[in-house]
Design a protein around this motif. Structure first.
Motif, PDB file in Angstrom:
ATOM      1  N   ARG A   1     -12.167  -3.425  11.065  1.00 56.30           N
ATOM      2  CA  ARG A   1     -11.000  -4.278  10.808  1.00 56.30           C
ATOM      3  C   ARG A   1      -9.697  -3.537  11.084  1.00 56.30           C
ATOM      4  NH1 ARG A   1      -7.705  -5.260   6.586  1.00 56.30           N
ATOM      5  NH2 ARG A   1      -8.917  -4.119   5.039  1.00 56.30           N
ATOM      6  N   LEU A   2      -9.589  -2.300  10.582  1.00 53.84           N
ATOM      7  CA  LEU A   2      -8.352  -1.529  10.743  1.00 53.84           C
ATOM      8  C   LEU A   2      -8.086  -1.168  12.203  1.00 53.84           C
ATOM      9  CD1 LEU A   2      -8.610   0.860   7.671  1.00 53.84           C
ATOM     10  CD2 LEU A   2      -7.120  -1.132   7.916  1.00 53.84           C
ATOM     11  N   LEU A   3      -9.131  -0.840  12.935  1.00 53.61           N
ATOM     12  CA  LEU A   3      -8.949  -0.468  14.345  1.00 53.61           C
ATOM     13  C   LEU A   3      -8.554  -1.666  15.207  1.00 53.61           C
ATOM     14  CD1 LEU A   3     -11.896   2.041  14.637  1.00 53.61           C
ATOM     15  CD2 LEU A   3      -9.463   2.590  14.913  1.00 53.61           C
ATOM     16  N   ASN A   4      -8.893  -2.870  14.740  1.00 47.48           N
ATOM     17  CA  ASN A   4      -8.528  -4.064  15.495  1.00 47.48           C
ATOM     18  C   ASN A   4      -7.145  -4.595  15.140  1.00 47.48           C
ATOM     19  OD1 ASN A   4     -10.884  -4.266  17.052  1.00 47.48           O
ATOM     20  ND2 ASN A   4     -11.988  -5.250  15.370  1.00 47.48           N
ATOM     21  N   GLU A   5      -6.518  -4.042  14.105  1.00 47.44           N
ATOM     22  CA  GLU A   5      -5.180  -4.483  13.716  1.00 47.44           C
ATOM     23  C   GLU A   5      -4.143  -3.934  14.687  1.00 47.44           C
ATOM     24  OE1 GLU A   5      -4.416  -3.136   9.728  1.00 47.44           O
ATOM     25  OE2 GLU A   5      -5.536  -4.796   8.844  1.00 47.44           O
ATOM     26  N   ALA A   6      -3.104  -4.727  14.888  1.00 46.88           N
ATOM     27  CA  ALA A   6      -1.966  -4.251  15.690  1.00 46.88           C
ATOM     28  C   ALA A   6      -1.172  -3.266  14.839  1.00 46.88           C
ATOM     29  CB  ALA A   6      -1.094  -5.425  16.100  1.00 46.88           C
TER      30      ALA A   6
ATOM     31  N   LYS B   1      -2.997   2.474  10.626  1.00 50.19           N
ATOM     32  CA  LYS B   1      -2.144   2.836  11.763  1.00 50.19           C
ATOM     33  C   LYS B   1      -0.672   2.966  11.396  1.00 50.19           C
ATOM     34  CE  LYS B   1      -5.131   0.538  15.131  1.00 50.19           C
ATOM     35  NZ  LYS B   1      -5.221  -0.571  16.100  1.00 50.19           N
ATOM     36  N   ARG B   2      -0.268   2.332  10.305  1.00 48.82           N
ATOM     37  CA  ARG B   2       1.128   2.388   9.856  1.00 48.82           C
ATOM     38  C   ARG B   2       1.369   3.548   8.890  1.00 48.82           C
ATOM     39  NH1 ARG B   2      -0.626  -2.445  10.502  1.00 48.82           N
ATOM     40  NH2 ARG B   2      -1.376  -2.778   8.399  1.00 48.82           N
ATOM     41  N   GLY B   3       0.320   4.338   8.617  1.00 50.06           N
ATOM     42  CA  GLY B   3       0.471   5.478   7.735  1.00 50.06           C
ATOM     43  C   GLY B   3       0.332   5.151   6.261  1.00 50.06           C
ATOM     44  N   GLN B   4      -0.283   4.011   5.959  1.00 55.51           N
ATOM     45  CA  GLN B   4      -0.474   3.615   4.568  1.00 55.51           C
ATOM     46  C   GLN B   4      -1.905   3.901   4.118  1.00 55.51           C
ATOM     47  OE1 GLN B   4       0.760  -0.500   5.042  1.00 55.51           O
ATOM     48  NE2 GLN B   4       2.693  -0.025   4.033  1.00 55.51           N
ATOM     49  N   ILE B   5      -2.048   4.353   2.887  1.00 61.66           N
ATOM     50  CA  ILE B   5      -3.373   4.589   2.324  1.00 61.66           C
ATOM     51  C   ILE B   5      -3.998   3.237   1.997  1.00 61.66           C
ATOM     52  CG2 ILE B   5      -4.670   5.577   0.393  1.00 61.66           C
ATOM     53  CD1 ILE B   5      -2.454   7.744   0.241  1.00 61.66           C
ATOM     54  N   VAL B   6      -5.136   2.981   2.618  1.00 59.32           N
ATOM     55  CA  VAL B   6      -5.820   1.703   2.448  1.00 59.32           C
ATOM     56  C   VAL B   6      -6.932   1.816   1.410  1.00 59.32           C
ATOM     57  CG1 VAL B   6      -6.952  -0.183   3.678  1.00 59.32           C
ATOM     58  CG2 VAL B   6      -5.499   1.367   4.928  1.00 59.32           C
ATOM     59  N   GLN B   7      -7.556   2.978   1.343  1.00 60.91           N
ATOM     60  CA  GLN B   7      -8.709   3.157   0.458  1.00 60.91           C
ATOM     61  C   GLN B   7      -8.808   4.613   0.040  1.00 60.91           C
ATOM     62  OE1 GLN B   7     -10.994   0.441  -0.233  1.00 60.91           O
ATOM     63  NE2 GLN B   7     -11.640   1.845  -1.832  1.00 60.91           N
ATOM     64  N   LYS B   8      -9.247   4.819  -1.193  1.00 66.75           N
ATOM     65  CA  LYS B   8      -9.529   6.158  -1.695  1.00 66.75           C
ATOM     66  C   LYS B   8     -10.969   6.154  -2.188  1.00 66.75           C
ATOM     67  CE  LYS B   8      -8.215   9.407  -5.353  1.00 66.75           C
ATOM     68  NZ  LYS B   8      -7.306   9.612  -6.494  1.00 66.75           N
TER      69      LYS B   8
ATOM     70  N   ARG C   1       1.551  17.153  11.495  1.00 70.31           N
ATOM     71  CA  ARG C   1       1.935  16.467  10.262  1.00 70.31           C
ATOM     72  C   ARG C   1       1.290  15.086  10.204  1.00 70.31           C
ATOM     73  NH1 ARG C   1       5.428  19.326   7.565  1.00 70.31           N
ATOM     74  NH2 ARG C   1       5.841  17.622   6.111  1.00 70.31           N
ATOM     75  N   THR C   2       1.242  14.556   9.006  1.00 68.37           N
ATOM     76  CA  THR C   2       0.714  13.212   8.813  1.00 68.37           C
ATOM     77  C   THR C   2       1.467  12.214   9.702  1.00 68.37           C
ATOM     78  OG1 THR C   2       0.360  13.831   6.499  1.00 68.37           O
ATOM     79  CG2 THR C   2       0.038  11.522   7.057  1.00 68.37           C
ATOM     80  N   ALA C   3       2.767  12.374   9.801  1.00 64.74           N
ATOM     81  CA  ALA C   3       3.578  11.457  10.607  1.00 64.74           C
ATOM     82  C   ALA C   3       3.147  11.449  12.077  1.00 64.74           C
ATOM     83  CB  ALA C   3       5.055  11.827  10.497  1.00 64.74           C
ATOM     84  N   ASP C   4       2.577  12.551  12.557  1.00 68.34           N
ATOM     85  CA  ASP C   4       2.105  12.624  13.946  1.00 68.34           C
ATOM     86  C   ASP C   4       0.886  11.745  14.189  1.00 68.34           C
ATOM     87  OD1 ASP C   4       4.070  14.574  14.411  1.00 68.34           O
ATOM     88  OD2 ASP C   4       2.688  16.206  13.874  1.00 68.34           O
ATOM     89  N   LEU C   5       0.266  11.258  13.136  1.00 66.14           N
ATOM     90  CA  LEU C   5      -0.975  10.489  13.243  1.00 66.14           C
ATOM     91  C   LEU C   5      -0.730   8.984  13.287  1.00 66.14           C
ATOM     92  CD1 LEU C   5      -2.924  12.563  10.582  1.00 66.14           C
ATOM     93  CD2 LEU C   5      -3.079  12.788  13.071  1.00 66.14           C
ATOM     94  N   ARG C   6       0.533   8.560  13.194  1.00 61.09           N
ATOM     95  CA  ARG C   6       0.835   7.124  13.222  1.00 61.09           C
ATOM     96  C   ARG C   6       0.254   6.505  14.482  1.00 61.09           C
ATOM     97  NH1 ARG C   6       5.261   5.983   9.501  1.00 61.09           N
ATOM     98  NH2 ARG C   6       4.429   7.035   7.680  1.00 61.09           N
TER      99      ARG C   6
ATOM    100  N   LYS D   1       0.846  -1.189   0.000  1.00 60.15           N
ATOM    101  CA  LYS D   1       0.000   0.000   0.000  1.00 60.15           C
ATOM    102  C   LYS D   1       0.883   1.241   0.000  1.00 60.15           C
ATOM    103  CE  LYS D   1      -2.960  -2.606   3.009  1.00 60.15           C
ATOM    104  NZ  LYS D   1      -3.115  -2.843   4.419  1.00 60.15           N
ATOM    105  N   PRO D   2       0.464   2.288  -0.722  1.00 63.07           N
ATOM    106  CA  PRO D   2       1.269   3.513  -0.714  1.00 63.07           C
ATOM    107  C   PRO D   2       1.186   4.217   0.640  1.00 63.07           C
ATOM    108  CG  PRO D   2      -0.773   3.866  -1.913  1.00 63.07           C
ATOM    109  CD  PRO D   2      -0.717   2.404  -1.553  1.00 63.07           C
ATOM    110  N   SER D   3       2.257   4.851   1.023  1.00 65.28           N
ATOM    111  CA  SER D   3       2.266   5.634   2.260  1.00 65.28           C
ATOM    112  C   SER D   3       1.562   6.960   2.022  1.00 65.28           C
ATOM    113  CB  SER D   3       3.696   5.903   2.723  1.00 65.28           C
ATOM    114  OG  SER D   3       4.313   4.708   3.118  1.00 65.28           O
TER     115      SER D   3
END
Length: 165
Positions: A159-164, A136-143, A42-47, A25-27
């Protein structure tokens, strides 16, 4: 016989490499957001959070139509590490954005993109609404172009909120 084994191994290695290349997935771009209140992050602050970045405008009827569903989604998932950032387009007058936000009581972060830098970083967004879902890893999952199917979005958020991380 050795040639066949080597060929089979080569095919297997190429298949595995292809899998990783095409499923990567793209970051999300690391951009600076500026809120209506003048705060920056910044986006990085949202990890570590699942983030929905919604590009919108007060003059966009579909954007205004989907706002109650965005509010409902935010209220349903915010306590679990979900964040909504509504990015007002550069052509939307800040005073008009602020008036709409106050009138509507939007509970999530609203950012102004007065120079269009955030929209350009996100694939040059010009059409609204355009929405990106970031894991959570900063990757775009869906557009999403246009209004998302909120039932499907909620299932994906679960699903995403339950991922580690």
């Amino acid at each position: 016989m050795k040639v066949k084994i080597i060929a089979a191994i080569a095919v297997l290695v190429l298949a595995i490499a292809g899998f990783f290349v095409f499923t990567q997935k793209p970051s999300a771009p690391d951009v600076a957001f500026t809120t209506l209140q003048g705060e920056s992050f910044r986006t990085a602050d949202l990890r570590g959070q699942v983030v929905l970045v919604n590009f919108w405008a007060t003059t966009c009827t579909t954007c205004i139509k989907e706002m109650p569903a965005l509010v409902q989604t935010h209220e349903k998932f915010a306590a679990r590490g979900y964040r909504t950032i509504a990015v007002a387009m550069d052509y939307d007058p800040p005073a008009q954005v602020k008036a709409y936000v106050e009138r509507s009581g939007l509970p999530f972060t609203v950012a102004l993109d007065t120079r269009g830098e955030v929209a350009r970083a996100f694939e040059g967004v010009r059409l609204t609404p355009t929405t990106y879902l970031i894991d959570k890893r900063g990757q775009i999952v869906q557009k999403y172009l246009g209004e998302p199917d909120f039932d499907k979005l909620h299932a994906l958020l679960e699903r995403l909120l339950n991922e580690a991380v």
